[in-house]
Motif scaffolding. Structure first.
Motif, PDB file in Angstrom:
ATOM      1  N   VAL A 160       0.649  -1.562  -0.010  1.00 27.94           N
ATOM      2  CA  VAL A 160       0.207  -0.197   0.265  1.00 27.94           C
ATOM      3  C   VAL A 160       0.554   0.821   0.122  1.00 27.94           C
ATOM      4  CG1 VAL A 160      -1.603   1.188   1.522  1.00 27.94           C
ATOM      5  CG2 VAL A 160      -2.027  -1.452   0.932  1.00 27.94           C
ATOM      6  N   GLN A 161       1.748   1.021   0.343  1.00 28.31           N
ATOM      7  CA  GLN A 161       3.160   2.627   1.129  1.00 28.31           C
ATOM      8  C   GLN A 161       3.301   2.645  -1.322  1.00 28.31           C
ATOM      9  OE1 GLN A 161       6.187   2.031   3.507  1.00 28.31           O
ATOM     10  NE2 GLN A 161       5.568   3.990   4.541  1.00 28.31           N
ATOM     11  N   ALA A 162       4.041   1.280  -1.427  1.00 29.34           N
ATOM     12  CA  ALA A 162       4.702   1.526  -2.574  1.00 29.34           C
ATOM     13  C   ALA A 162       3.978   2.401  -3.631  1.00 29.34           C
ATOM     14  CB  ALA A 162       5.233   0.701  -3.008  1.00 29.34           C
ATOM     15  N   TYR A 163       2.587   2.987  -3.233  1.00 34.61           N
ATOM     16  CA  TYR A 163       1.595   3.270  -4.283  1.00 34.61           C
ATOM     17  C   TYR A 163       1.836   4.835  -4.202  1.00 34.61           C
ATOM     18  CZ  TYR A 163      -1.171  -0.561  -5.871  1.00 34.61           C
ATOM     19  OH  TYR A 163      -1.601  -1.986  -6.889  1.00 34.61           O
ATOM     20  N   ASP A 164       2.183   5.161  -3.365  1.00 33.64           N
ATOM     21  CA  ASP A 164       2.334   6.830  -2.855  1.00 33.64           C
ATOM     22  C   ASP A 164       1.637   7.656  -3.015  1.00 33.64           C
ATOM     23  OD1 ASP A 164       4.414   8.733  -1.767  1.00 33.64           O
ATOM     24  OD2 ASP A 164       5.494   8.633  -3.458  1.00 33.64           O
ATOM     25  N   LEU A 214       5.782   5.167 -11.658  1.00 34.65           N
ATOM     26  CA  LEU A 214       6.637   4.115 -10.572  1.00 34.65           C
ATOM     27  C   LEU A 214       7.406   2.938 -10.931  1.00 34.65           C
ATOM     28  CD1 LEU A 214       3.878   4.960  -7.451  1.00 34.65           C
ATOM     29  CD2 LEU A 214       6.278   5.943  -7.641  1.00 34.65           C
ATOM     30  N   SER A 215       7.881   1.690 -10.094  1.00 31.66           N
ATOM     31  CA  SER A 215       8.252   0.369 -10.119  1.00 31.66           C
ATOM     32  C   SER A 215       7.767  -0.290  -9.278  1.00 31.66           C
ATOM     33  CB  SER A 215      10.223   0.556 -10.710  1.00 31.66           C
ATOM     34  OG  SER A 215       9.909   0.880 -11.811  1.00 31.66           O
ATOM     35  N   VAL A 220       9.690  -3.097  -7.168  1.00 37.49           N
ATOM     36  CA  VAL A 220      10.503  -3.820  -7.307  1.00 37.49           C
ATOM     37  C   VAL A 220      11.759  -3.106  -8.979  1.00 37.49           C
ATOM     38  CG1 VAL A 220       8.527  -5.919  -7.665  1.00 37.49           C
ATOM     39  CG2 VAL A 220       8.982  -4.062  -9.678  1.00 37.49           C
ATOM     40  N   ASP A 221      11.767  -4.118  -9.099  1.00 39.43           N
ATOM     41  CA  ASP A 221      13.819  -3.264 -10.254  1.00 39.43           C
ATOM     42  C   ASP A 221      12.946  -3.127 -10.964  1.00 39.43           C
ATOM     43  OD1 ASP A 221      15.445  -4.150  -8.216  1.00 39.43           O
ATOM     44  OD2 ASP A 221      15.779  -5.868 -10.054  1.00 39.43           O
ATOM     45  N   ALA A 222      13.279  -1.930 -11.868  1.00 44.58           N
ATOM     46  CA  ALA A 222      12.485  -0.896 -13.101  1.00 44.58           C
ATOM     47  C   ALA A 222      12.667  -2.222 -14.359  1.00 44.58           C
ATOM     48  CB  ALA A 222      13.609  -0.151 -13.779  1.00 44.58           C
ATOM     49  N   GLU A 273       4.398  -5.374 -14.387  1.00 44.56           N
ATOM     50  CA  GLU A 273       3.468  -5.745 -15.059  1.00 44.56           C
ATOM     51  C   GLU A 273       2.351  -5.047 -15.538  1.00 44.56           C
ATOM     52  OE1 GLU A 273       3.388  -9.723 -13.934  1.00 44.56           O
ATOM     53  OE2 GLU A 273       4.984 -10.664 -14.374  1.00 44.56           O
ATOM     54  N   TYR A 274       2.207  -3.870 -15.409  1.00 45.65           N
ATOM     55  CA  TYR A 274       0.610  -2.696 -15.316  1.00 45.65           C
ATOM     56  C   TYR A 274      -0.443  -3.245 -16.257  1.00 45.65           C
ATOM     57  CZ  TYR A 274       4.018   0.146 -12.195  1.00 45.65           C
ATOM     58  OH  TYR A 274       4.626   0.020 -11.016  1.00 45.65           O
ATOM     59  N   PRO A 275      -0.348  -3.250 -17.461  1.00 48.28           N
ATOM     60  CA  PRO A 275      -0.917  -3.820 -18.208  1.00 48.28           C
ATOM     61  C   PRO A 275      -1.570  -5.035 -18.026  1.00 48.28           C
ATOM     62  CG  PRO A 275       1.006  -2.892 -19.660  1.00 48.28           C
ATOM     63  CD  PRO A 275       1.289  -3.308 -18.309  1.00 48.28           C
TER      64      PRO A 275
END
Length: 169
Positions: free
Chosen positions: A31-35, A92-93, A105-107, A111-113
């Motif tokens: 949740v925090q990673a979404y910023d 964001l990655s 995660v690494d750039a 897997e957004y799509p």
């Protein structure tokens, strides 16, 4: 078809919520990673989201208040897709953490799509249940809720809702 949509969406919420609640620390990181949330809201969202998913899953599994749960599911899926899309747009990655895990995660490992497409598919199940909430072996059917809304022009029960079984006869 409606019963499969209801049980399929129930499985999605139960698995997703169950994996998140089993690892609350990782859910917090996801949740925090979404910023997008103020720091004070990260923990309540990380705690409440899996609980909400489990409640939605249990209600769908039982077939109770199916139309309302489908609407809530659709709204939640829209929020989740928006969260993924904004992360993608902002560069964001992160892993969405949709089924546990999550976080940075690494750039190039995002897997957004696929995540958006998957959640859109789940949203289609919710749309189906919004339009045709009466399903086989549901509490709604036994209570007689939603009767006549999906009857079509004939005034009879829909194909997804065999009258004798769903009404407890």
């Amino acid at each position: 078809m409606g019963t499969l949509a209801r049980l399929g969406l129930a499985a999605v919420w139960l698995v997703s919520g169950g994996l998140k609640i089993a690892d609350p620390g990782q859910t917090y990181i996801a949740v925090q990673a979404y910023d997008v949330l103020p720091h004070a809201l990260v923990r309540p969202v990380a705690t409440g989201l899996p609980l909400l998913e489990l409640v939605l899953g249990l209600l769908l599994l039982a077939g109770l208040a199916t139309r309302w749960v489908a609407a809530a599911s659709l709204l939640l899926l829209a929020v989740l897709v928006a969260g993924i899309a904004q992360s993608w747009a902002r560069g964001l990655s992160i892993d969405c953490g949709c089924f546990g895990g999550g976080g940075r995660v690494d750039a190039g490992k995002t897997e957004y799509p696929q995540e958006i497409l998957r959640d859109t598919g789940f949203a289609l199940l919710a749309v189906w249940l919004l339009v045709r909430p009466r399903t086989w072996l549901s509490v709604d059917g036994w209570l007689g809720w939603g009767k006549g809304r999906n009857a079509g022009n004939s005034g009879g029960a829909s194909d997804d809702y065999p009258k004798g079984i769903a009404e407890g006869n």
